[in-house]
Design an enzyme around this catalytic site. Structure first.
Site, PDB file in Angstrom:
ATOM      1  N   ASP A   1      22.008 -24.697  16.940  1.00  0.00           N
ATOM      2  CA  ASP A   1      22.709 -23.458  17.278  1.00  0.00           C
ATOM      3  C   ASP A   1      21.745 -22.289  17.437  1.00  0.00           C
ATOM      4  O   ASP A   1      22.163 -21.186  17.813  1.00  0.00           O
ATOM      5  CB  ASP A   1      23.776 -23.127  16.223  1.00  0.00           C
ATOM      6  N   ASN A   2      20.453 -22.530  17.170  1.00  0.00           N
ATOM      7  CA  ASN A   2      19.425 -21.505  17.375  1.00  0.00           C
ATOM      8  C   ASN A   2      18.502 -21.852  18.539  1.00  0.00           C
ATOM      9  O   ASN A   2      17.396 -21.331  18.632  1.00  0.00           O
ATOM     10  CB  ASN A   2      18.584 -21.329  16.110  1.00  0.00           C
TER      11      ASN A   2
ATOM     12  N   LYS B   1      24.094  -7.105  16.070  1.00  0.00           N
ATOM     13  CA  LYS B   1      23.948  -8.052  14.967  1.00  0.00           C
ATOM     14  C   LYS B   1      24.058  -7.292  13.657  1.00  0.00           C
ATOM     15  O   LYS B   1      23.242  -6.416  13.370  1.00  0.00           O
ATOM     16  CB  LYS B   1      22.600  -8.771  15.051  1.00  0.00           C
TER      17      LYS B   1
ATOM     18  N   GLY C   1      29.531 -10.499   7.549  1.00  0.00           N
ATOM     19  CA  GLY C   1      29.213 -10.109   8.919  1.00  0.00           C
ATOM     20  C   GLY C   1      28.196  -8.989   9.027  1.00  0.00           C
ATOM     21  O   GLY C   1      27.934  -8.485  10.120  1.00  0.00           O
TER      22      GLY C   1
ATOM     23  N   GLY D   1      28.720 -15.367  13.385  1.00  0.00           N
ATOM     24  CA  GLY D   1      29.253 -14.905  12.112  1.00  0.00           C
ATOM     25  C   GLY D   1      28.944 -13.454  11.802  1.00  0.00           C
ATOM     26  O   GLY D   1      29.656 -12.817  11.026  1.00  0.00           O
ATOM     27  N   ARG D   2      27.860 -12.923  12.381  1.00  0.00           N
ATOM     28  CA  ARG D   2      27.535 -11.509  12.163  1.00  0.00           C
ATOM     29  C   ARG D   2      27.044 -10.875  13.461  1.00  0.00           C
ATOM     30  O   ARG D   2      26.279  -9.903  13.433  1.00  0.00           O
ATOM     31  CB  ARG D   2      26.509 -11.343  11.039  1.00  0.00           C
TER      32      ARG D   2
ATOM     33  N   ARG E   1      23.789 -21.199  23.581  1.00  0.00           N
ATOM     34  CA  ARG E   1      22.925 -22.097  22.818  1.00  0.00           C
ATOM     35  C   ARG E   1      23.321 -23.546  23.063  1.00  0.00           C
ATOM     36  O   ARG E   1      24.395 -23.818  23.598  1.00  0.00           O
ATOM     37  CB  ARG E   1      23.077 -21.815  21.314  1.00  0.00           C
TER      38      ARG E   1
ATOM     39  N   ARG F   1      20.710  -6.503  20.173  1.00  0.00           N
ATOM     40  CA  ARG F   1      19.825  -7.415  20.880  1.00  0.00           C
ATOM     41  C   ARG F   1      20.342  -7.661  22.292  1.00  0.00           C
ATOM     42  O   ARG F   1      21.550  -7.564  22.564  1.00  0.00           O
ATOM     43  CB  ARG F   1      19.609  -8.709  20.109  1.00  0.00           C
TER      44      ARG F   1
END
Length: 521
Positions: A272-273, A125, A138, A104-105, A202, A195
């Protein structure tokens, strides 16, 4: 060393899988694809605030010397060979199925091949909206971007598997955020982190395909992931997939042990992390524990259930692995072996945890009878709640001759947040006496034991209150503390930065951003 603007980037993920290449950034469902094309949205005035020299050297990236490379880091420019995209994935958030989520971002610019042949994904990010931004903008604020930049690098120097951070850029644009979701939104300075990781895949990438019953895409992604990131796994069919899943189980167990070793609390262990490579990923409302509280969560969104509390992280990892197992189950002829491998998490975790505790305590080896000592120690820590980092440092220099109860309490006093009750003082004394006797039984020298302890127990950790102070100063144009922390994170096991070897101050106990945070960034 190559400039960001001169590099020929790879795009193997984009080339291999189908995506939505329309470039439409409107939020929507994107069935049938694994990503959507997403160009970064330009910002007003990108300025380089921080650069990781060590990571840049490893990647073979030259530090930006002119605006064209800073523009890439700030999302104001992409090169001809970059094919920016936002990945599509799903996940379980706080135990509930959330459906399609996606980047999303975050926007992946491309794949950078380092001089040693290793390929790294470069991702911005906070670079603007994507089709997966839902109702958000975002963007990211300086506050969260500083936290991600410093902590991902701090975890690397602690020796913990993690994504890395190459740069931190201020955008010159204000970003509206409700820091605690309490109706008090305010504008904050915007920022972007680049990053870096071999892969940002994931558990949720696989969950989404399984949920949508896109089995052809699920098999293709699984086969590609194994071939690219687990090339040593041989065999075919079920054998290959099961061997891969076992490695993920083992890597995830090892990661949980490492988090517990240094007192790290992720705060948002949604599926999702969770990295498919066993990396620490997505730094949000994380924290190190100050006082040893197994029920501590740094995330206000995690209250009151405290699903992601410090002591619950291994069990949550086990649960998350069950979601991944369910996602890949349709690719197998049967699930009996899959269930066995998943159940093996407990043995893998316990074995590695015992070895880790032996190192923290300086034992020559872990014996069966040491398990009782570990349990006795952990019970005392949870009751007395000393500062975890300082307690273990004081343990390194503990005199081995018998001491009185009062003397032992005095030795550990620098780690205490509260005055000990009579019962707590007695409990501490009993544990330390048992530990002294065990150390005397070591076959290695005291010096060798202490060396092992110094390698296992960090002396410097990036505490939330230090981050909060550095962020406040940066917002006022002062980068002194930020620069000092950027250097201190590189030597967490040394005594070079003794000014930071201190308990959390009383004023920081309940101050916003110093103890708990929300997911807002």
């Amino acid at each position: 060393m190559q400039q960001l603007s001169d590099k020929v980037y790879k795009s193997e993920f984009v080339d291999t899988f189908g995506g939505d290449n329309s470039g439409d950034l409107n939020p929507r469902q994107t069935p049938g694809v694994l990503y959507s094309k997403a160009l970064p949205t330009p910002v007003e005035k990108p300025e380089l605030l921080a650069w990781s020299d060590d990571l840049a050297k490893e990647l073979g990236v030259q530090k930006p010397t002119d605006q064209k490379d800073i523009d890439i880091l700030g999302g104001n420019a992409v090169t001809d060979t970059m094919r920016p995209y936002a990945a599509c994935y799903a996940g379980h958030q706080f135990g509930n199925w959330a459906g399609q989520l996606g980047d999303g971002r975050a926007i992946t610019l491309g794949e950078w091949e380092a001089p040693n042949g290793q390929s790294w994904e470069l991702q911005l990010k906070g670079a603007g909206p994507t089709p997966y931004s839902r109702r958000a903008d975002g963007r990211a604020v300086l506050r969260s971007s500083v936290r991600e930049y410093l902590m991902s690098e701090a975890m690397h120097y602690l020796g913990i598997p993690t994504t890395r951070a190459l740069s931190l850029v201020s955008t010159g644009d204000p970003v509206l955020r409700d820091m605690f979701y309490n109706g008090n939104a305010a504008y904050e300075p915007g920022a972007i982190v680049m990053r870096v990781a071999p892969s940002l895949l994931r558990f949720g990438n696989f969950e989404l395909l399984a949920a949508r019953k896109e089995l052809e895409n699920l098999k293709k992604l699984t086969d590609w992931t194994i071939a690219r990131y687990y090339p040593h796994i041989q065999g075919e069919g079920d054998e290959r997939i099961l061997a891969w899943f076992k490695e993920i189980v083992d890597k995830t167990a090892a990661l949980m042990v490492e988090w517990l070793r240094v007192g790290f609390v992720h705060g948002v262990m949604n599926t999702d992390n969770m990295s498919i490579l066993g990396l620490t990923i997505d730094y949000g409302p994380y924290s190190f524990v100050d006082n040893y509280d197994l029920n501590f969560t740094p995330n206000t969104t995690d209250l009151p259930g405290r699903r992601y509390a410090f002591g619950k992280q291994p069990s949550i990892a086990y649960w998350n692995l069950s979601r991944l197992a369910m996602a890949i189950a349709p690719l197998l002829q049967g699930t009996e072996e899959l269930v066995k491998i998943h159940a093996g998490f407990d043995d893998a975790f316990t074995k590695q945890y015992m070895e880790m505790m032996g190192n923290k305590l300086g034992l020559d080896q872990v014996k069966a009878e040491d398990v009782a000592l570990f349990a006795q120690l952990e019970k005392m820590l949870a009751t007395v709640q000393p500062d975890m980092t300082i307690f273990y440092q004081l343990l390194i220099d503990l005199p081995l001759e018998a001491e009185t109860e009062a003397e032992m309490a005095a030795h550990f006093e620098p780690s205490l947040y509260n005055k000990l009750s009579k019962e707590e003082s007695q409990q501490l004394s009993e544990v330390i006496k048992a530990y002294q006797e065990r150390i005397k039984a070591n076959t290695c020298s005291r010096e060798e034991s202490q060396k092992k302890m110094r390698q296992a127990n960090p002396r410097f950790i990036l505490r939330n209150y230090l981050l909060s102070q550095a962020i406040e100063q940066l917002e006022q144009g002062n980068n002194d503390l930020f620069e000092k922390l950027q250097e201190a994170i590189k030597e967490p096991y040394s005594n070079k930065y003794e000014e930071f070897f201190a308990k959390r101050p009383e004023w920081a106990t309940n101050k916003a951003g110093c103890s708990m945070l929300s997911c807002s960034s």
